[in-house]
Design an enzyme around this catalytic site. Sequence first.
Site, PDB file in Angstrom:
ATOM      1  N   GLU A   1       0.679  -1.157   0.024  1.00  0.00           N
ATOM      2  CA  GLU A   1      -0.035  -0.071   0.014  1.00  0.00           C
ATOM      3  C   GLU A   1       0.988   1.177  -0.003  1.00  0.00           C
ATOM      4  O   GLU A   1       1.874   1.442   0.812  1.00  0.00           O
ATOM      5  CB  GLU A   1      -0.844  -0.051   1.352  1.00  0.00           C
ATOM      6  CG  GLU A   1      -1.987   1.025   1.339  1.00  0.00           C
ATOM      7  CD  GLU A   1      -3.061   0.848   0.260  1.00  0.00           C
ATOM      8  OE1 GLU A   1      -3.786  -0.456  -0.013  1.00  0.00           O
ATOM      9  OE2 GLU A   1      -3.289   1.738  -0.760  1.00  0.00           O
ATOM     10  N   ASP A   2       0.550   2.059  -0.869  1.00  0.00           N
ATOM     11  CA  ASP A   2       1.109   3.691  -0.880  1.00  0.00           C
ATOM     12  C   ASP A   2       2.594   3.642  -0.916  1.00  0.00           C
ATOM     13  O   ASP A   2       3.363   4.363   0.041  1.00  0.00           O
ATOM     14  CB  ASP A   2       0.624   4.369   0.344  1.00  0.00           C
ATOM     15  CG  ASP A   2      -1.098   4.684   0.066  1.00  0.00           C
ATOM     16  OD1 ASP A   2      -1.490   4.422  -1.128  1.00  0.00           O
ATOM     17  OD2 ASP A   2      -1.537   5.403   0.776  1.00  0.00           O
TER      18      ASP A   2
ATOM     19  N   ASP B   1      -2.352  -2.720  -4.000  1.00  0.00           N
ATOM     20  CA  ASP B   1      -3.754  -2.247  -3.806  1.00  0.00           C
ATOM     21  C   ASP B   1      -3.728  -0.951  -4.796  1.00  0.00           C
ATOM     22  O   ASP B   1      -4.666  -0.731  -5.509  1.00  0.00           O
ATOM     23  CB  ASP B   1      -4.145  -1.887  -2.396  1.00  0.00           C
ATOM     24  CG  ASP B   1      -5.429  -1.354  -2.474  1.00  0.00           C
ATOM     25  OD1 ASP B   1      -6.418  -1.647  -3.075  1.00  0.00           O
ATOM     26  OD2 ASP B   1      -5.612  -0.418  -1.460  1.00  0.00           O
TER      27      ASP B   1
ATOM     28  N   ASN C   1      -6.779  11.114  -3.637  1.00  0.00           N
ATOM     29  CA  ASN C   1      -7.122  11.307  -2.127  1.00  0.00           C
ATOM     30  C   ASN C   1      -6.259  12.178  -1.319  1.00  0.00           C
ATOM     31  O   ASN C   1      -5.128  12.252  -1.798  1.00  0.00           O
ATOM     32  CB  ASN C   1      -7.193   9.799  -1.450  1.00  0.00           C
ATOM     33  CG  ASN C   1      -8.231   9.029  -2.063  1.00  0.00           C
ATOM     34  OD1 ASN C   1      -9.388   9.571  -2.315  1.00  0.00           O
ATOM     35  ND2 ASN C   1      -8.152   7.930  -2.530  1.00  0.00           N
TER      36      ASN C   1
END
Length: 618
Positions: free
Chosen positions: A280-281, A303, A459
């Site tokens: 993630e990220d 993801d 986001n």
Amino acid sequence: MSNFSRQIRFSSSVIRGLQYRISRSFTTIEGHRPTIVHKQGLDILHDPWFNKGTAFSMTERDRLELRGLLPPNVMSNEQQIERFMADLKRLEVNARDGPSDTNSLAKWRILNRLHDRNETMYYKVLIAKIEEYAPIVYTPTVGLVCQKYSGLFRRPRGMYFSAADRGEMMSMVYNWPADQVDMIVVTDGSRILGLGDLGVQGIGISIGKLDLYVAAAGINPQRVLPIMIDVGTNNEALLKDPLYLGLQQHRLDGEEYIAVIDEFMEAVFTRWPHVIVQFEDFQSKWAFKLLQRYRNSYRMFNDDVQGTAGVAIAGLLGAVRAQGKPMIDFPKQKIVVAGAGSAGIGVLNAARKTMARMLGNNELAYESAGSQFWVVDAKGLVTEERADIDNDAKPFARKTKEIGRQGLREGASLAEVVREVKPDVLLGLSAVGGLFSKEVLEALRGSTSTRPAIFAMSNPTTNAECTPEEAFSILGDNIIFASGSPFTDVDLGNGHIGHCNQGNNMYLFPGIGLGTLLSGSRIVSDGMLQAAAECLAAYMTEEEVLKGIIYPSISSIRDITKQVAAAVIREAIEEDLIEGYREMDARELCKLNKDEMLCYVEDNMWNPDYPTLIYKKD
Ligand SMILES: NC(=O)c1ccc[n+]([C@@H]2O[C@H](COP(=O)([O-])OP(=O)(O)OC[C@H]3O[C@@H](n4cnc5c(N)ncnc54)[C@H](O)[C@@H]3O)[C@@H](O)[C@H]2O)c1
Ligand SMILES: O=C(O)C[C@H](O)C(=O)O
Ligand SMILES: [Mg+2]
């Protein structure tokens, strides 16, 4: 008083002073006597008598099996108090996260405290009120939490593997108390949402994603593990901040970086061979490389690359249906994508493959599908003329001749591209708030689509490429709007409501993880990801999509996740990847029909109910 008696007095006061100093020093020695503890690891950190939090020295961390259970930067007692006071004072400032909720951080603190003292109750609240609290434990508030993590850090949650732990990871992984771990979400903190490099503070995103794994997928909270790999940070403000909890050094790079991630993967899969690791990220530079490196040998997926792609595909197919057209018309859509990072490229690759499949699934189809996309990054339109073009973006670089005919050129601005291409879809994964400016949205008025679609997917809220108000006010109500973080629907003042869809990978990653777990699939294949995306697309009824509702309400996320997981398992069976799960062996799993498969998934989802507890002596 005689000199003699003065001398006596003097020497007796000296003696008393000495005695006092000696007795004090004894007390001091007494104070440093070690305290015997009969606990180790997390039990110490959860015990207010013994816990020193970030002040445990490295030798003490090793002695007490605490290595990895705390952020790597050892703090002095004074620094701990300074950090606490800074956070306390911050309460006086109204913590704002965009216009929607001025109290979001305060709500996060309250929920976090509940999480610390009663997990069952915490998840009961989260599941029952998921629509209300997902924006607190997940995007957008989780972004604010990561930014302020050094202040918010209280009781540690999850594990920290740092560059300083090289050679130790295989043993420190045993410091985690649970013998079974089903799901790990790991980040290196290098690109947290659209907020950039937040270093060790990125652990917040792993925690938030796993909250959704529990709430949406019913993964048992005792079997989830948030992990932060701290290889340093390139965020200069954090490097200078004396209260920063992470390693204060620049990020490792190249072989050194890979060696840390390799060691980490080996360690977690040695202790928990069946675990699933969600990346993630990670900054795009590493996201693709690590995915390629591990995806055929470990149960892992990224993801941002793969979950996002699936969610975008489902939304793009929904947008085609919303125009009253069949999904098979998807390959005719002209799509402008702003952002060519891990998320943008992930979406582009998946969309191109989906189109190619619809066009006959051969090389020619793949080639022709490529001409439906225009990619704009920080340097403008990406063409073959681009010097030092990224390998991942190369397949989407437009040919010079072709774009010349369209009145475009290398580096053309987003507004120019939209004006000339007149796309059906404008999709943003740029992390640049407000990128879909008035000029860009006005250019989209020329779209040849009967119902243009805008995906402002970055986001958190403040990084969204535009707000729904901006989109609906400039383009009218005959559009489709989706954003990565939640917005409320817009009253258009003409009796109509502009629907805001949340196009976020939360609709897929929990089901991908759960389906992989319950099938015992050896890897997470492209086919499984495609099945997840198609399942989400099919979730929406004709009536809903015609109303502009292309993603379901988050209140049904548990049901969506169940359906997605079942679809993932079916595909894993089809591809002969399954090894079964617990008492359900591969052969039995193959025999389940569609309804039985849904029951199997549901039966294996954890519910937040208090169990009856019985005491038994060791
Ligand atoms: N909604 C979702 O489910 C979802 C999923 C994953 C990522 N995201 C969001 O996507 C964003 C990007 O993530 P990433 O990993 O790809 O990041 P990244 O930093 O690797 O990529 C950003 C891309 O945007 C481009 N860009 C920067 N300025 C631009 C401009 N002015 N015009 C056009 N392009 C510009 C950059 O050149 C780069 O290609 C983040 O905000 C993240 O939160 C959303
Ligand atoms: O975390 C999210 O809300 C979605 C996505 O993974 C992102 O990085 O923005
Ligand atoms: Mg992400």
